[in-house]
Motif scaffolding. Structure first.
Motif, PDB file in Angstrom:
ATOM      1  N   ALA A   1       0.833  -1.207   0.000  1.00 29.39           N
ATOM      2  CA  ALA A   1       0.000   0.000   0.000  1.00 29.39           C
ATOM      3  C   ALA A   1       0.868   1.256   0.000  1.00 29.39           C
ATOM      4  CB  ALA A   1      -0.922  -0.014   1.222  1.00 29.39           C
ATOM      5  N   GLY A   2       1.959   1.227   0.767  1.00 22.99           N
ATOM      6  CA  GLY A   2       2.847   2.394   0.850  1.00 22.99           C
ATOM      7  C   GLY A   2       3.507   2.721  -0.487  1.00 22.99           C
ATOM      8  N   VAL A   3       3.922   1.688  -1.213  1.00 22.61           N
ATOM      9  CA  VAL A   3       4.565   1.918  -2.516  1.00 22.61           C
ATOM     10  C   VAL A   3       3.543   2.462  -3.513  1.00 22.61           C
ATOM     11  CG1 VAL A   3       5.657   0.769  -4.490  1.00 22.61           C
ATOM     12  CG2 VAL A   3       6.439   0.278  -2.158  1.00 22.61           C
ATOM     13  N   LEU A   4       2.348   1.895  -3.509  1.00 26.26           N
ATOM     14  CA  LEU A   4       1.289   2.403  -4.389  1.00 26.26           C
ATOM     15  C   LEU A   4       1.010   3.882  -4.080  1.00 26.26           C
ATOM     16  CD1 LEU A   4      -0.982   1.669  -6.477  1.00 26.26           C
ATOM     17  CD2 LEU A   4      -2.460   1.236  -4.520  1.00 26.26           C
ATOM     18  N   PHE A   5       0.922   4.187  -2.812  1.00 28.57           N
ATOM     19  CA  PHE A   5       0.672   5.569  -2.381  1.00 28.57           C
ATOM     20  C   PHE A   5       1.803   6.493  -2.836  1.00 28.57           C
ATOM     21  CE2 PHE A   5       0.820   9.136   0.535  1.00 28.57           C
ATOM     22  CZ  PHE A   5      -0.503   9.451   0.760  1.00 28.57           C
ATOM     23  N   ALA A   6       3.039   6.068  -2.605  1.00 30.66           N
ATOM     24  CA  ALA A   6       4.196   6.905  -2.962  1.00 30.66           C
ATOM     25  C   ALA A   6       4.228   7.180  -4.460  1.00 30.66           C
ATOM     26  CB  ALA A   6       5.492   6.228  -2.518  1.00 30.66           C
ATOM     27  N   ARG A   7       3.933   6.148  -5.254  1.00 34.91           N
ATOM     28  CA  ARG A   7       4.002   6.334  -6.711  1.00 34.91           C
ATOM     29  C   ARG A   7       2.878   7.236  -7.212  1.00 34.91           C
ATOM     30  NH1 ARG A   7       6.335   0.362  -8.715  1.00 34.91           N
ATOM     31  NH2 ARG A   7       8.322   0.670  -7.628  1.00 34.91           N
ATOM     32  N   ALA A   8       1.776   7.275  -6.486  1.00 31.25           N
ATOM     33  CA  ALA A   8       0.669   8.153  -6.889  1.00 31.25           C
ATOM     34  C   ALA A   8       0.849   9.563  -6.350  1.00 31.25           C
ATOM     35  CB  ALA A   8      -0.656   7.572  -6.401  1.00 31.25           C
ATOM     36  N   GLU A   9       1.170   9.687  -5.077  1.00 28.68           N
ATOM     37  CA  GLU A   9       1.135  10.990  -4.403  1.00 28.68           C
ATOM     38  C   GLU A   9       2.519  11.622  -4.230  1.00 28.68           C
ATOM     39  OE1 GLU A   9      -1.630  12.697  -3.494  1.00 28.68           O
ATOM     40  OE2 GLU A   9      -2.785  11.167  -4.529  1.00 28.68           O
ATOM     41  N   GLY A  10       3.590  10.852  -4.485  1.00 32.78           N
ATOM     42  CA  GLY A  10       4.938  11.411  -4.357  1.00 32.78           C
ATOM     43  C   GLY A  10       5.514  11.263  -2.967  1.00 32.78           C
ATOM     44  N   ILE A  11       4.678  11.276  -1.961  1.00 27.95           N
ATOM     45  CA  ILE A  11       5.131  11.170  -0.571  1.00 27.95           C
ATOM     46  C   ILE A  11       5.369   9.704  -0.215  1.00 27.95           C
ATOM     47  CG2 ILE A  11       4.323  11.366   1.814  1.00 27.95           C
ATOM     48  CD1 ILE A  11       2.877  13.972   0.886  1.00 27.95           C
ATOM     49  N   ILE A  12       6.570   9.403   0.324  1.00 26.00           N
ATOM     50  CA  ILE A  12       6.858   8.059   0.825  1.00 26.00           C
ATOM     51  C   ILE A  12       6.440   8.018   2.290  1.00 26.00           C
ATOM     52  CG2 ILE A  12       8.664   6.341   1.243  1.00 26.00           C
ATOM     53  CD1 ILE A  12      10.258   7.565  -1.058  1.00 26.00           C
ATOM     54  N   PRO A  13       5.411   7.236   2.617  1.00 24.11           N
ATOM     55  CA  PRO A  13       4.889   7.265   3.990  1.00 24.11           C
ATOM     56  C   PRO A  13       5.769   6.472   4.964  1.00 24.11           C
ATOM     57  CG  PRO A  13       3.277   6.363   2.403  1.00 24.11           C
ATOM     58  CD  PRO A  13       4.619   6.359   1.748  1.00 24.11           C
ATOM     59  N   ALA A  14       5.663   6.815   6.238  1.00 25.24           N
ATOM     60  CA  ALA A  14       6.326   6.054   7.283  1.00 25.24           C
ATOM     61  C   ALA A  14       5.784   4.623   7.302  1.00 25.24           C
ATOM     62  CB  ALA A  14       6.097   6.713   8.638  1.00 25.24           C
ATOM     63  N   SER A  15       6.623   3.692   7.757  1.00 27.42           N
ATOM     64  CA  SER A  15       6.196   2.287   7.883  1.00 27.42           C
ATOM     65  C   SER A  15       4.875   2.187   8.624  1.00 27.42           C
ATOM     66  CB  SER A  15       7.223   1.497   8.697  1.00 27.42           C
ATOM     67  OG  SER A  15       8.480   1.543   8.124  1.00 27.42           O
ATOM     68  N   GLU A  16       4.755   2.941   9.709  1.00 28.29           N
ATOM     69  CA  GLU A  16       3.558   2.893  10.524  1.00 28.29           C
ATOM     70  C   GLU A  16       2.345   3.337   9.716  1.00 28.29           C
ATOM     71  OE1 GLU A  16       6.347   4.498  11.282  1.00 28.29           O
ATOM     72  OE2 GLU A  16       7.179   3.303  12.912  1.00 28.29           O
ATOM     73  N   SER A  17       2.483   4.464   9.016  1.00 25.75           N
ATOM     74  CA  SER A  17       1.365   5.025   8.252  1.00 25.75           C
ATOM     75  C   SER A  17       0.877   4.058   7.173  1.00 25.75           C
ATOM     76  CB  SER A  17       1.788   6.348   7.612  1.00 25.75           C
ATOM     77  OG  SER A  17       2.472   7.162   8.535  1.00 25.75           O
ATOM     78  N   ASN A  18       1.777   3.217   6.669  1.00 27.10           N
ATOM     79  CA  ASN A  18       1.389   2.267   5.631  1.00 27.10           C
ATOM     80  C   ASN A  18       0.237   1.367   6.078  1.00 27.10           C
ATOM     81  OD1 ASN A  18       3.282   3.240   3.869  1.00 27.10           O
ATOM     82  ND2 ASN A  18       4.793   1.643   4.264  1.00 27.10           N
ATOM     83  N   HIS A  19       0.151   1.094   7.384  1.00 25.52           N
ATOM     84  CA  HIS A  19      -0.953   0.255   7.870  1.00 25.52           C
ATOM     85  C   HIS A  19      -2.300   0.942   7.659  1.00 25.52           C
ATOM     86  CE1 HIS A  19       2.610  -1.363   9.836  1.00 25.52           C
ATOM     87  NE2 HIS A  19       1.960  -2.492   9.989  1.00 25.52           N
ATOM     88  N   ALA A  20      -2.328   2.244   7.881  1.00 24.40           N
ATOM     89  CA  ALA A  20      -3.571   2.992   7.684  1.00 24.40           C
ATOM     90  C   ALA A  20      -3.939   3.039   6.199  1.00 24.40           C
ATOM     91  CB  ALA A  20      -3.422   4.408   8.242  1.00 24.40           C
TER      92      ALA A  20
END
Lengths: 437, 437
Positions: free
Chosen positions: A372-391
């Motif tokens: 989920a974190g990688v998908l988010f980063a590739r869409a939004e540019g922001i690389i989220p914290a490990s913790e945030s990836n759970h949300a």
């Protein structure tokens, strides 16, 4: 056309003036903390060796709104209000008609929401005349945040960092050093507790519970020192409510009057409590019907698999006993787990809200979280914290369910921090070598 | 009371609509690039193997204002406008009456100003039908920025990262991988040029010049690929002028009509050009009298110690010859230097402005730069990029001179990026082990 906005960035005059205390709004009162020796409900004097009176008062307060001191608001102005984004590009990548928003706390000086509490904690210690703070840190976000706040108010700062993190995350201790703090791996040789733990478990990778025991021992034996905790306690969650209050204002900027789902990661509970408590108030007062979802790691599933009972906050049993969902004080998360959120318990206020049915919870394995974190980063540019990836992973499950059901809910995700210093975990995931714990 | 603001955060509708091209405003025209083989002035067709026509037109444009495509502005909205801060706490720490502002580009998705050019470069390649980008990167900021932009527009991206950086900064290649790009250490075995350089200099730590040669070779032999450069060229500096344009608007929010000094770090020149060219226009049109100071590292002092002449942009001599201040195409910066900004030359537009007396330059050794960076971080919370520390050091020199002279100038510092991924260099500095190169 507010719906066209990518981000709602409020002015400094919109920083909340008060913290929101959920206690008086609970339908039933939460169970009190108990003295570790007597088993009696704690009184403020029991805490004065560890905490300054300003924070003890907040810990036990029954006031709904607690004013944020001017000196704290001044420091908040360095990065607050934090932005709320509409995730247009993530929506597009998912092919959903859901409207997805995310609150981003990663642009704070230390890269996470933790500074929202470290700054007032340092401030109340400063005005109480303390000159030194001790604390624990797991992933390093809290340690960095307290190092920054201690520097702001001219306090010394000593940090016990869980050994697996201390050894695997050298950038974090460097960050603390830039702010003038000293970090050591825990269990350490510097405390009696640490020496005993090393004898008993020579190969231990450490745990938050152990590091808390060490930091408490050190604070208790130095009259000029206080202990600081980055999560779990009532006053920490209180400070974090600036997050949720800002989200409510920012949703109004987007002309979005009602949210269907709020996803936030949960370890000790400070991020979850901070973003969700103002929404629980919305629900209790009938203005909204938001489903709040705590997203915890499968490797430390206190809400979803723990027991609701009195337990210690640390490993050795030095803290008051807290009524909370817990995996047991001696729980040590799997050392191969890189996903953060490794605490054995859950904040009593979050535990109480969960027990009362005011929020729900899911658990997420780390590969799903990083996907989920990688998908988010590739869409939004922001690389989220490990913790945030759970949300984010929790939100993606909801989006997929909504797509199947032909629904288009309004979803808010709490992105509690930046993943810049979690990049080795991303490498582990991308190379296919991350164990699915 | 605007003077009380900590940060001027503009709305998305204030993102500049046009890039500013300084060329028509120069009192004398800059010297043209020359064909590497014939020595004749370059014509657009000479560049079509490496660049798409949209960028070639910008490279040679005589138009003052070039419209920013809507698709590029959409992506800029993910982080722009970037904040301009009043550095109250730094002023207080220095005991100065100077008013200090800093423009912070480190909150971009990739942590630096580089995304301002990577996004339009990827866009113009996309609409020209190219499917792959090759590039070089030194510290890793440009590589990360192009990786992000390539992902946004669905392009492949291959990055040659200077070997010393590739080996010493694993977080950077991880960041590029999150965005789906591939990084290799340069000189590499993947190109003819790389193999030759490895034979000739088996122990080389690499250089930007070598990495550029490799990326150009690769782009030239793949008809679907373009080469992208993160600095030096006219179109790159053009894209970066969004920075300076925003600063001018934000100073108006602070009700600060005139700046005395502008400090910006200079390696290849994209950050310096981007923030300063709109101020040079202010000076040329008589609205302001800003002293612009390029801050370069003593380890790669192209402006302050180089020669103004035609030279190649790369080591092997594959690029056009550019009229610039240069230390020579085969210059390799000291491998112990951690301070960034390691290029042998300086952007022709910056070189021309310097030669014409439109800006001044100083050089800074890395210990002075990091001392300034730590002071800044402890005051403002933000840990600056290694490169940005040079600009801060330059500003601190000015503040101290002003204090001695009893003056209170208005100073703007360009903080081009975040130092989160430079933390090992901070550790080296704090431990006293940083060589003073």
């Amino acid at each position: 056309m507010p719906r066209d906005l990518y981000k709602a960035v409020l002015g400094e005059d919109e920083i909340p003036t008060h913290w929101y205390n959920i206690v008086p709004d609970f339908p039933t009162p939460p169970a009190p903390p108990l003295h570790p020796a007597t088993g009696e409900p704690l009184v403020p004097d029991d805490l004065t060796a560890l905490f300054p009176m300003g924070l003890i008062e907040q810990e036990a307060s029954a006031e709904r709104w607690i004013e944020i001191p001017q000196a704290v608001r001044e420091i908040y102005r360095l990065w607050r209000p934090s932005p709320l984004y509409r995730a247009y590009r993530l929506e597009q990548a998912l092919g959903t008609k859901a409207r997805i928003y995310y609150k981003y706390e990663g642009a704070s000086p230390v890269g996470s929401h933790k500074a929202n509490s470290s700054v007032p904690q340092a401030y109340f210690n400063k005005i109480a005349g303390r000159t030194r703070l001790t604390t624990e840190t797991g992933a390093g976000q809290w340690g960095a945040a307290l190092a920054f706040a201690a520097e702001v108010f001219g306090l010394e700062c000593d940090i016990w960092q869980v050994r697996s993190s201390f050894e695997g995350k050298p950038y974090r201790s460097a960050q603390m050093a830039v702010f003038g703090a000293k970090a050591v791996g825990s269990p350490s040789e510097l405390t009696e507790v640490g020496r005993q733990l090393r004898l008993k478990f020579p190969d231990t990778s450490g745990s938050l519970g152990m590091a808390i025991s060490e930091a408490i021992e050190e604070a208790a034996k130095d009259p000029n020192a206080s202990y600081s905790l980055g999560s779990v306690l009532n006053h920490v969650l209180l400070h974090q409510t600036v997050i949720g209050q800002e989200v409510l204002k920012q949703l109004a900027v987007f002309e979005e009057p009602a949210v269907d789902y709020l996803f936030a990661c949960a370890g000790g509970g400070s991020n979850l409590g901070g973003i969700s408590f103002p929404f629980i108030r919305e629900n209790l007062e009938g203005r909204q019907h938001v489903q709040i979802v705590a997203c915890e790691p499968k490797a430390a599933p206190s809400l979803t698999e723990g027991e609701f009972k009195y337990d210690f906050g640390d490993t050795v049993g030095m803290t008051p006993k807290l009524k909370m969902y817990t995996l047991g004080q001696d729980f040590v998360p799997d050392p191969v787990h890189a996903g953060g959120l490794r605490y054995h318990g859950m904040a009593p206020l979050v535990s109480h809200a969960y027990h009362e049915g005011l929020l729900s919870a899911i658990s997420v394995k780390q590969r799903e979280a990083f996907e989920a974190g990688v998908l988010f980063a590739r869409a939004e540019g922001i690389i989220p914290a490990s913790e945030s990836n759970h949300a984010i992973a929790g939100a993606l499950r909801q989006v997929r369910a909504a797509t199947e059901a032909g629904e288009s809910p309004v979803i808010v995700i709490g992105v509690s921090g930046s993943g810049q210093l979690d990049l080795p975990a991303y490498t582990e995931f991308l190379s296919g070598q991350m164990p699915d714990t």
